[in-house]
Design an enzyme around this catalytic site. Structure first.
Site, mmCIF file in Angstrom:
data_model
loop_
_atom_site.group_PDB
_atom_site.id
_atom_site.type_symbol
_atom_site.label_atom_id
_atom_site.label_comp_id
_atom_site.label_asym_id
_atom_site.label_seq_id
_atom_site.Cartn_x
_atom_site.Cartn_y
_atom_site.Cartn_z
ATOM 1 N N CYS A 8 0.849 -1.205 0.000
ATOM 2 C CA CYS A 8 0.000 0.000 0.000
ATOM 3 C C CYS A 8 0.880 1.248 0.000
ATOM 4 O O CYS A 8 0.583 2.225 -0.692
ATOM 5 C CB CYS A 8 -0.922 0.008 1.213
ATOM 6 S SG CYS A 8 -2.364 -1.055 1.063
ATOM 7 N N HIS A 47 -6.096 -2.412 -1.231
ATOM 8 C CA HIS A 47 -5.550 -3.451 -0.349
ATOM 9 C C HIS A 47 -6.453 -4.690 -0.377
ATOM 10 O O HIS A 47 -7.468 -4.755 0.307
ATOM 11 C CB HIS A 47 -5.396 -2.936 1.075
ATOM 12 C CG HIS A 47 -4.745 -3.937 1.983
ATOM 13 N ND1 HIS A 47 -3.385 -4.210 1.949
ATOM 14 C CD2 HIS A 47 -5.259 -4.760 2.927
ATOM 15 C CE1 HIS A 47 -3.105 -5.144 2.847
ATOM 16 N NE2 HIS A 47 -4.225 -5.495 3.451
ATOM 17 N N HIS A 98 -0.587 -8.553 0.574
ATOM 18 C CA HIS A 98 -1.285 -7.656 -0.360
ATOM 19 C C HIS A 98 -1.141 -8.342 -1.717
ATOM 20 O O HIS A 98 -0.012 -8.616 -2.154
ATOM 21 C CB HIS A 98 -0.627 -6.269 -0.324
ATOM 22 C CG HIS A 98 -1.220 -5.248 -1.258
ATOM 23 N ND1 HIS A 98 -1.609 -3.981 -0.841
ATOM 24 C CD2 HIS A 98 -1.476 -5.292 -2.590
ATOM 25 C CE1 HIS A 98 -2.078 -3.297 -1.876
ATOM 26 N NE2 HIS A 98 -1.999 -4.082 -2.961
ATOM 27 N N HIS A 100 -0.439 -9.854 -5.118
ATOM 28 C CA HIS A 100 0.545 -9.519 -6.154
ATOM 29 C C HIS A 100 0.746 -10.718 -7.065
ATOM 30 O O HIS A 100 0.754 -11.851 -6.609
ATOM 31 C CB HIS A 100 1.882 -9.074 -5.555
ATOM 32 C CG HIS A 100 2.428 -9.988 -4.486
ATOM 33 N ND1 HIS A 100 1.952 -9.982 -3.193
ATOM 34 C CD2 HIS A 100 3.391 -10.927 -4.530
ATOM 35 C CE1 HIS A 100 2.610 -10.886 -2.480
ATOM 36 N NE2 HIS A 100 3.481 -11.484 -3.273
ATOM 37 N N HIS A 102 3.525 -12.304 -9.404
ATOM 38 C CA HIS A 102 4.931 -12.281 -9.803
ATOM 39 C C HIS A 102 4.986 -12.531 -11.312
ATOM 40 O O HIS A 102 4.379 -13.486 -11.797
ATOM 41 C CB HIS A 102 5.709 -13.418 -9.130
ATOM 42 C CG HIS A 102 5.788 -13.334 -7.632
ATOM 43 N ND1 HIS A 102 6.900 -12.864 -6.977
ATOM 44 C CD2 HIS A 102 4.904 -13.687 -6.666
ATOM 45 C CE1 HIS A 102 6.701 -12.933 -5.664
ATOM 46 N NE2 HIS A 102 5.500 -13.434 -5.452
#
Ligand code: 5GP
Ligand code: ZN
Length: 109
Positions: A8, A47, A98, A100, A102
């Site tokens: 964040c 978030h 949070h 994500h 890759h």
């Protein structure tokens, strides 16, 4: 915005990052500890803890995250292929809570 969340803080520029993409709801930046020659994280600015928290309202967001990863893969010439990975929870190997994706590539994984 979660005040205890490093992603964040990256999304709101309170922490620095090497951004490679940004729009209204999604950013992408280089991983600080790359596991491949190209290692980029694609995250929603909002978030969301992990992919396990996504709902039907997030279908477009999640789809756009994949298309942005695809676009970055092209930008970085990952013509031989690449990996999009998301870890979920402690057993899934998630360290930063949070969401994500890759994006990994630039070598044979
Ligand atoms: P996870 O294990 O949660 O799926 O992945 C978290 C990733 O975030 C790791 O690859 C780690 O290197 C990366 N990371 C953790 N903190 C930071 C940071 O402050 N900046 C950047 N750019 N990447 C980070
Ligand atoms: Zn967060």
């Amino acid at each position: 915005m979660n005040n205890d969340c490093i992603f964040c803080k990256i999304a709101t520029n309170q922490l620095p990052s090497e951004k490679v993409y940004s729009d209204e709801e999604i950013i992408a930046f280089k991983d600080i500890n790359p596991q491949a020659p190209v290692h980029i994280l694609v995250i929603p600015k909002r978030h969301i803890i992990s992919a396990d928290e996504l709902t039907k309202d997030d279908i477009e967001l999640a789809g756009r995250m994949i298309l942005i990863a695809q676009q970055i893969a092209r930008q970085f010439h990952l013509d031989g292929g690449y990996r999009i990975q998301t870890n979920i929870g402690a057993d899934g190997g998630q360290v930063v809570p949070h969401l994500h994706f890759h994006l990994l590539g630039g070598k044979k994984l």
